[in-house]
Enzyme design. Structure first.
Site, PDB file in Angstrom:
ATOM      1  N   ASP A   1       0.855  -1.188   0.000  1.00  0.00           N
ATOM      2  CA  ASP A   1       0.000   0.000   0.000  1.00  0.00           C
ATOM      3  C   ASP A   1       0.892   1.239   0.000  1.00  0.00           C
ATOM      4  O   ASP A   1       1.705   1.428   0.911  1.00  0.00           O
ATOM      5  CB  ASP A   1      -0.880  -0.034   1.265  1.00  0.00           C
ATOM      6  CG  ASP A   1      -2.008   0.982   1.206  1.00  0.00           C
ATOM      7  OD1 ASP A   1      -2.087   1.728   0.205  1.00  0.00           O
ATOM      8  OD2 ASP A   1      -2.802   1.026   2.161  1.00  0.00           O
TER       9      ASP A   1
ATOM     10  N   ASP B   1      -3.583   2.494  -5.703  1.00  0.00           N
ATOM     11  CA  ASP B   1      -2.371   2.556  -4.884  1.00  0.00           C
ATOM     12  C   ASP B   1      -2.196   1.377  -3.933  1.00  0.00           C
ATOM     13  O   ASP B   1      -1.433   1.455  -2.997  1.00  0.00           O
ATOM     14  CB  ASP B   1      -2.343   3.871  -4.100  1.00  0.00           C
ATOM     15  CG  ASP B   1      -3.552   4.020  -3.179  1.00  0.00           C
ATOM     16  OD1 ASP B   1      -4.464   3.170  -3.263  1.00  0.00           O
ATOM     17  OD2 ASP B   1      -3.586   4.972  -2.399  1.00  0.00           O
ATOM     18  N   GLU B   2      -2.912   0.289  -4.137  1.00  0.00           N
ATOM     19  CA  GLU B   2      -2.684  -0.870  -3.273  1.00  0.00           C
ATOM     20  C   GLU B   2      -3.022  -2.155  -4.007  1.00  0.00           C
ATOM     21  O   GLU B   2      -3.828  -2.164  -4.936  1.00  0.00           O
ATOM     22  CB  GLU B   2      -3.495  -0.776  -1.979  1.00  0.00           C
ATOM     23  CG  GLU B   2      -4.975  -0.657  -2.193  1.00  0.00           C
ATOM     24  CD  GLU B   2      -5.773  -0.723  -0.891  1.00  0.00           C
ATOM     25  OE1 GLU B   2      -5.381  -1.489   0.003  1.00  0.00           O
ATOM     26  OE2 GLU B   2      -6.784  -0.027  -0.797  1.00  0.00           O
TER      27      GLU B   2
END
Lengths: 430, 359
Positions: free
Chosen positions: A10, A100-101
């Site tokens: 993350d 984003d993860e």
């Protein structure tokens, strides 16, 4: 599984971090991305108590020197692609959760790259040297546990939980780390004297049911006892395709929301069409200023991939919500399509009215329009042609893809062909 | 109130009136039926505020009066009694249902809460053959929509035409038109099919008085009366949907076609159509479902026109063929993407227009 080969990676304060990279003069300063609401902020800003989801006015009150920047979606997308490229060096089993993860299954890569801890370190190092971004990683034997570990590891850290050590790691943590425990549930649990995840694990099922209801209780009890059998699924067949957009929290009329719906649907429907899919069910999600949310859905007799047909149905649903909640401020608008079929036969309809339901003459007209628009965009790019209202609505909503003010269930995404592109509704259940 | 009647007669009037009682009514009182005894006559009323059914029975009256009793429970209780005379009496907030031996006591509902429903004006009613009307309604009713989100399409249009009454229904996928000659109707009214389908089981056949008012439609026989609020919206202009003529004409045996479509439907799911490959000498029906398998069948028949394949939803096709009142069914077509027209070979008063499925 006897190695902690399930990773959750993350990126730390992704949007704010990108803003700093794009403008190095911001480095070391309290920076927030967003206007109206803080979507993401640097750790320097966090030290002042600034948090994602906070109104800018409140953030400024806590941190008067806060530097506010607008988000630029193009840059986010590029950084995200680079980072996902790095993930894929270490395993083909990458399940994107949002821009984003991601979950990574590196169980099969250990003989190539070393132990899970070594792989975590290599990924973090690659991401830092190649993009300048910090990524926190949790490595355990289970998805939900890795996700918790990466949150505990933040900022810029790594936590590896070896098999057998799960309970020792999990049980002392506050209940709010558990997926599905928001402020309301946390408060409820606390009133029963339940503070930690270990407390939940030690509470009998029927007591949990009495506190939380059967659905939430079963789910939470299982997680607290470290039970989560989900595998990493790279090639999930999409069960739903959707998009959503955070908007500045204020009371809005239908006229304000329809352009946003239109813009979101434009992309959702284009993706349906790209995959030769059509949807039977349209779901809208409205989140209010107080972060409570409602969803409403409607199912059509015949499926459609027409932008306007979906917008029409979504508009009806939104109108109902606005009528039902006449005074609420609105902070997020989402649309999701499900009941998806691929290249299915289409029942045609007689033109009994002007409603663009699947197969009706009106819908077929829109279908022709959509395919012309798709063709133009293929040749000349996305921005070659837009609905007039789309251009206007961009002013009143944040860039899509800004996910940090979204709750976890709002952040799960369906992977696009070239990596995650849009923040989508949860289609994680397979 | 205290009356005596034969079990079967009493059960009959209760059951028929109960058919108008909704299972999920917002008002608890509407779960009841109103029993009103005046003169020598019991009138039972059931309503869901849209559809009202009244049934009548001559009974032996000891005491006149009114009561409201739980509809389904009372009807079932009477039915389950031994054959013979049944006494129905309201005493101190309870209603007693007494057979020869068994005895039920049901809590009485508040008579004052029951909506005041006056009988619709039937002075302008026209007299029709009830059996014929019920049959005609069943023929077009299959095409009516069950989707409450599109209320206009849930109705059957009663329209006056030159030589009688025309009934029309469409759910936008098919459209059925039936002419009932010799009925002197006036104007046009849209009546919910949900109510019309109950005609046979509520007021029965025989001679029927039909009154189409501005707000209500009433259907009255010796057995009782059904009134329903008419749908206040404009029915689609169905005439422009009916094609002028068709190039291709396929004639098949109705029974054989029904069986063949039934077999094809075994393989098809609802959204998988049956393909009709038409050629001189008949038609090949086929269903292809990738993950399950396929079914094909050759049906002999008479075909005039160019070879053509058209696909239909199996249920919609079955509904249409079933509705045809003839041993030979004609399917007229012109284009795989344009509607097909079904009717009996010697049937001039019924047409069933069916939109195809685009493959």
């Amino acid at each position: 599984m006897d190695v902690p080969g399930i990773l959750h990676a993350d990126l730390d304060a992704f949007y704010a971090a990108v803003a700093v990279l794009e403008d190095p003069s911001l480095a070391g300063k309290p920076v927030a991305v967003g206007s109206g609401v803080v979507l993401s902020c640097t750790y320097e800003a966090r030290e002042f108590g600034v948090r994602g989801g906070m109104r800018v006015v409140d953030a400024r009150a806590r941190c008067p020197q806060l530097i506010l920047v607008d988000g630029t979606f193009g840059a986010y997308s590029n950084y995200s692609k680079t980072v996902f490229g790095i993930f894929e060096r270490y395993t083909p089993l990458v399940e994107p959760l949002s821009i984003d993860e991601a979950f990574l299954d590196v169980t099969g890569s250990i003989h190539l790259f070393g132990s899970p801890r070594e792989i975590c370190d290599r990924i973090r190092n690659d991401v830092r040297t190649e993009t300048g971004l910090a990524v926190s990683v949790g490595a355990t034997t289970r998805k939900f546990l890795s996700k918790i570990a990466s949150q505990v590891a933040k900022p810029d850290g790594v936590i590896v939980v070896e098999p057998g050590g799960e309970d020792a790691f999990l049980h002392p943590l506050p209940v709010s780390y558990l997926w599905g425990v928001g402020p309301v549930t946390k408060k409820k649990l606390n009133t029963f004297g339940i503070q930690t995840i270990g407390d939940i694990a030690n509470t009998p099922d029927d007591s949990l049911v009495a506190m939380l209801g059967s659905g939430a209780a079963g789910h939470m009890g299982a997680l607290a006892r470290n039970q989560d059998p989900r595998a990493i699924s790279r090639t999930r067949k999409a069960k739903s395709i959707g998009a959503q957009s955070a908007v500045r929290s204020q009371r809005r009329d239908l006229d304000d929301i329809v352009p946003i719906l239109h813009r979101l649907t434009d992309r959702v429907a284009a993706r349906l069409r790209k995959k030769d899919m059509a949807a039977r069910t349209v779901t809208i999600r409205i989140r209010f200023g107080d972060l409570s949310a409602v969803t409403r859905s409607a199912t059509m007799q015949t499926p459609t991939a027409s932008t306007q047909a979906i917008v029409d149905l979504a508009t009806k649903l939104v109108k109902k919500v606005l009528d039902e909640f006449p005074k609420h401020e609105i902070s997020l608008v989402g649309i999701s399509t499900s009941g998806l079929g691929v290249d299915e036969p289409l029942q045609l309809a007689l033109g009994v009215d002007d409603i663009a339901l699947g197969g009706s003459p009106k819908e077929l007209e829109y279908e022709a329009l959509d395919s012309s628009v798709d063709e133009l965009r293929r040749k000349f790019g996305r921005d070659a042609i837009s609905h007039g209202s789309d251009l206007l609505s961009e002013r009143s909503s944040f860039g899509d893809g800004l996910s940090e003010v979204m709750t976890p269930d709002e952040r799960l995404v369906e992977a696009g062909d070239g990596g995650p592109q849009y923040i989508d509704f949860d289609d994680d259940e397979t | 109130m205290r009356i005596r009647a034969e079990r079967d007669d009493l059960a009959d009037v209760l059951v028929r009136a109960s058919r108008a009682v909704g299972t999920r009514s917002p008002l608890p009182i509407l779960q009841g039926v109103l029993c009103d005894v005046v003169g020598g006559k019991l009138t039972v009323t059931g309503t869901d505020n849209e559809v009202t059914v009244r049934t009548y029975l001559d009974v032996e009256v000891t005491e006149e009066g009114k009561t409201v009793i739980p509809a389904k429970l009372a009807a079932e209780a009477v039915r389950k009694l031994p054959p013979g005379a049944v006494t129905l009496a309201s005493v101190d907030g309870e209603v007693e249902i007494i057979g020869s031996g068994p005895r039920f006591k049901l809590r009485e509902m508040m008579v004052d809460d029951y909506p005041k429903i006056s009988d619709a004006d039937t002075t302008d009613a026209v007299s029709v053959d009830g059996t014929g009307l019920i049959k005609a309604l069943a023929q077009v009713g299959v095409a009516a929509s069950g989707d409450d989100a599109r209320p206009t399409l849930t109705g059957v249009l009663f329209e006056a035409v030159d030589d009688g009454l025309r009934l029309v229904a469409t759910d936008s996928y098919r459209l059925a038109v039936k002419d009932v000659p010799g009925v002197s109707a006036e104007g046009s009214k849209l009546v919910p099919y949900r109510a019309l389908r109950e005609l046979g089981r509520t007021v029965g056949a025989g001679t029927m008085q039909v009154a189409l008012g501005e707000r209500e439609a009433a259907f009255v026989t010796d057995h009782g009366r059904l009134t329903v609020r008419v749908i206040d919206s404009t029915f689609p202009n169905y005439r422009q949907l009916l094609p002028e003529g068709h190039a291709n004409r396929l004639t098949l045996d109705k029974g054989a076609l029904l069986e063949a479509v039934g077999r094809a439907a075994l393989v098809a799911e609802d959204h998988i159509p049956v393909r009709l490959a038409m050629h001189s000498g008949g038609v090949e029906l086929s269903v292809i479902r990738q993950e399950v398998g396929e079914a094909t069948e050759l049906l002999e028949g008479e075909y005039i026109g160019e070879d053509m394949t058209i696909a239909f939803n199996t249920r919609y096709l079955t509904d249409g063929v079933n509705a045809v009142n003839d041993e030979a069914v004609v399917i007229e077509t012109s284009d795989p993407l344009k509607p097909g027209l079904l009717h009996g070979a010697d049937e001039n008063d019924f047409r069933y227009l069916l939109m195809p499925v685009r493959l």
